[in-house]
Design a protein around this motif. Sequence first.
Motif, PDB file in Angstrom:
ATOM      1  N   ASP A 107       0.680  -1.294  -0.159  1.00  0.00           N
ATOM      2  CA  ASP A 107       0.061  -0.041  -0.161  1.00  0.00           C
ATOM      3  C   ASP A 107       0.741   1.172   0.061  1.00  0.00           C
ATOM      4  N   VAL A 108       2.115   1.426   0.763  1.00  0.00           N
ATOM      5  CA  VAL A 108       3.017   2.136   0.999  1.00  0.00           C
ATOM      6  C   VAL A 108       3.468   2.605  -0.435  1.00  0.00           C
ATOM      7  N   ALA A 109       3.989   1.549  -1.280  1.00  0.00           N
ATOM      8  CA  ALA A 109       4.568   1.725  -2.228  1.00  0.00           C
ATOM      9  C   ALA A 109       3.656   2.293  -3.338  1.00  0.00           C
ATOM     10  N   ARG A 110       2.398   1.719  -3.441  1.00  0.00           N
ATOM     11  CA  ARG A 110       1.359   2.315  -4.502  1.00  0.00           C
ATOM     12  C   ARG A 110       1.145   3.709  -4.103  1.00  0.00           C
ATOM     13  N   ALA A 111       0.972   4.127  -3.002  1.00  0.00           N
ATOM     14  CA  ALA A 111       0.589   5.262  -2.722  1.00  0.00           C
ATOM     15  C   ALA A 111       1.821   6.219  -3.210  1.00  0.00           C
ATOM     16  N   THR A 112       2.966   5.972  -2.881  1.00  0.00           N
ATOM     17  CA  THR A 112       4.107   6.790  -3.389  1.00  0.00           C
ATOM     18  C   THR A 112       4.160   6.780  -4.743  1.00  0.00           C
ATOM     19  N   ALA A 113       3.921   5.917  -5.527  1.00  0.00           N
ATOM     20  CA  ALA A 113       3.999   5.915  -7.070  1.00  0.00           C
ATOM     21  C   ALA A 113       2.848   6.827  -7.423  1.00  0.00           C
ATOM     22  N   LEU A 114       1.550   6.730  -7.102  1.00  0.00           N
ATOM     23  CA  LEU A 114       0.466   7.540  -7.258  1.00  0.00           C
ATOM     24  C   LEU A 114       0.863   9.272  -7.030  1.00  0.00           C
ATOM     25  N   THR A 115       1.518   9.513  -5.877  1.00  0.00           N
ATOM     26  CA  THR A 115       1.829  10.747  -5.556  1.00  0.00           C
ATOM     27  C   THR A 115       2.936  11.220  -6.648  1.00  0.00           C
ATOM     28  N   GLY A 116       4.023  10.657  -6.942  1.00  0.00           N
ATOM     29  CA  GLY A 116       4.970  10.928  -7.868  1.00  0.00           C
ATOM     30  C   GLY A 116       4.195  11.130  -9.245  1.00  0.00           C
ATOM     31  N   ALA A 117       3.477  10.194  -9.693  1.00  0.00           N
ATOM     32  CA  ALA A 117       2.638  10.510 -11.101  1.00  0.00           C
ATOM     33  C   ALA A 117       1.989  11.820 -11.089  1.00  0.00           C
ATOM     34  N   PHE A 118       1.164  11.854  -9.739  1.00  0.00           N
ATOM     35  CA  PHE A 118       0.517  13.326  -9.732  1.00  0.00           C
ATOM     36  C   PHE A 118       1.340  14.436  -9.693  1.00  0.00           C
ATOM     37  N   ASP A 119       2.468  14.406  -9.268  1.00  0.00           N
ATOM     38  CA  ASP A 119       3.594  15.658  -8.986  1.00  0.00           C
ATOM     39  C   ASP A 119       3.830  15.683 -10.730  1.00  0.00           C
ATOM     40  N   ARG A 120       4.186  14.668 -11.469  1.00  0.00           N
ATOM     41  CA  ARG A 120       4.629  14.819 -12.916  1.00  0.00           C
ATOM     42  C   ARG A 120       3.462  15.445 -13.785  1.00  0.00           C
ATOM     43  N   LEU A 121       2.322  15.039 -13.238  1.00  0.00           N
ATOM     44  CA  LEU A 121       1.146  15.605 -14.192  1.00  0.00           C
ATOM     45  C   LEU A 121       1.224  17.046 -13.784  1.00  0.00           C
ATOM     46  N   LYS A 122       1.362  17.818 -12.600  1.00  0.00           N
ATOM     47  CA  LYS A 122       1.372  19.038 -12.392  1.00  0.00           C
ATOM     48  C   LYS A 122       2.285  19.941 -13.157  1.00  0.00           C
ATOM     49  N   GLN A 123       3.279  19.177 -13.332  1.00  0.00           N
ATOM     50  CA  GLN A 123       4.760  19.999 -13.736  1.00  0.00           C
ATOM     51  C   GLN A 123       4.523  20.108 -15.566  1.00  0.00           C
ATOM     52  N   ARG A 124       4.484  21.389 -15.849  1.00  0.00           N
ATOM     53  CA  ARG A 124       4.237  21.614 -17.135  1.00  0.00           C
ATOM     54  C   ARG A 124       5.597  21.337 -18.047  1.00  0.00           C
ATOM     55  N   PRO A 125       5.723  20.587 -19.185  1.00  0.00           N
ATOM     56  CA  PRO A 125       6.855  20.391 -19.708  1.00  0.00           C
ATOM     57  C   PRO A 125       7.428  21.482 -20.549  1.00  0.00           C
ATOM     58  N   PRO A 126       8.772  21.707 -20.547  1.00  0.00           N
ATOM     59  CA  PRO A 126       9.302  23.017 -21.424  1.00  0.00           C
ATOM     60  C   PRO A 126       8.752  22.942 -22.767  1.00  0.00           C
ATOM     61  N   LEU A 127       8.482  24.092 -23.098  1.00  0.00           N
ATOM     62  CA  LEU A 127       7.917  24.472 -24.496  1.00  0.00           C
ATOM     63  C   LEU A 127       9.250  24.338 -25.565  1.00  0.00           C
ATOM     64  N   THR A 128       8.691  23.648 -26.780  1.00  0.00           N
ATOM     65  CA  THR A 128       9.720  23.785 -27.736  1.00  0.00           C
ATOM     66  C   THR A 128       9.719  25.349 -28.431  1.00  0.00           C
ATOM     67  N   SER A 129      10.799  25.608 -29.386  1.00  0.00           N
ATOM     68  CA  SER A 129      10.855  26.982 -29.913  1.00  0.00           C
ATOM     69  C   SER A 129       9.547  26.985 -30.882  1.00  0.00           C
ATOM     70  N   GLY A 130       9.170  26.056 -31.409  1.00  0.00           N
ATOM     71  CA  GLY A 130       8.018  26.142 -32.218  1.00  0.00           C
ATOM     72  C   GLY A 130       6.527  26.446 -31.523  1.00  0.00           C
ATOM     73  N   GLN A 131       6.426  25.575 -30.467  1.00  0.00           N
ATOM     74  CA  GLN A 131       5.268  25.912 -29.378  1.00  0.00           C
ATOM     75  C   GLN A 131       5.282  27.430 -29.035  1.00  0.00           C
ATOM     76  N   SER A 132       6.549  27.864 -28.668  1.00  0.00           N
ATOM     77  CA  SER A 132       6.734  29.365 -28.386  1.00  0.00           C
ATOM     78  C   SER A 132       6.221  30.211 -29.157  1.00  0.00           C
ATOM     79  N   GLU A 133       6.539  29.973 -30.372  1.00  0.00           N
ATOM     80  CA  GLU A 133       6.193  30.823 -31.550  1.00  0.00           C
ATOM     81  C   GLU A 133       4.647  30.814 -31.695  1.00  0.00           C
ATOM     82  N   ALA A 134       4.195  29.722 -31.942  1.00  0.00           N
ATOM     83  CA  ALA A 134       2.766  29.504 -31.974  1.00  0.00           C
ATOM     84  C   ALA A 134       2.000  30.375 -31.056  1.00  0.00           C
ATOM     85  N   LEU A 135       2.469  29.990 -29.338  1.00  0.00           N
ATOM     86  CA  LEU A 135       1.944  31.168 -28.397  1.00  0.00           C
ATOM     87  C   LEU A 135       2.015  32.331 -28.678  1.00  0.00           C
ATOM     88  N   ASP A 136       3.110  33.022 -29.159  1.00  0.00           N
ATOM     89  CA  ASP A 136       3.159  34.218 -29.547  1.00  0.00           C
ATOM     90  C   ASP A 136       2.257  34.729 -30.307  1.00  0.00           C
TER      91      ASP A 136
END
Length: 215
Positions: A14-43
């Motif tokens: 149970d502890v291992a499963r909860a730790t894995a879920l917490t880590g996955a949730f934290d990764r989902l909250k983090q926005r991946p860095p934008l590529t140059s093409g994505q930045s230009e599109a946003l601009d």
Amino acid sequence: MVTTSGPTSLTPSDVARATALTGAFDRLKQRPPLTSGQSEALDRLSAVQADLKDAPKKAAAAKVAYLRNKMMAVQLAVGTASATGDLEFARSAIHDMRALVKDLARALKDAGVVGGPAAHGPRPPDSDATAAPVAEAVPAEAAQARDSARELVKELKKVISKLRIALVAAQIRGATPQDVKEAEKNLRDGEKELQSLSSSLSAKSLSGHAVDVQA
């Protein structure tokens, strides 16, 4: 007698499963860095959004310029009414004059020149209400619309003066006092509307008062 059991202890899995879920949730909250093409599109998207936001103001400023042509038609109608003393011409000219004032006021409001938060901008919540106002940058379209509107207001003042003469001429020509008085009331209402617009533009107030042609 009812007995209650204490909290169930977590198993290592149970502890291992909860730790894995917490880590996955934290990764989902983090926005991946934008590529140059994505930045230009946003601009580009931001630029399009800004253009769409300013489009109504630019269209409203263009309408103010269009109303200058409409003013020429009003001036022609007023000249005809003054020259002929025809009450129907005077009534029509008063109607057109008031419609022009309302259209101008609406266009200026849409352009952010007068009235509403668009004209003055929201005051920051922590600002001092007694502090002196700070000059704000005025878009070129709004500044041009304001200057054109002030010129139109000056012309409309002249129109009102000529309409008074037209009503006097209509009375001399034989229009009934009741009809002339009704037209005069419409003219006074139009003058009040113009005074309100003039004040909103911080222009000089209209001088004098409406003349009672029945006096």
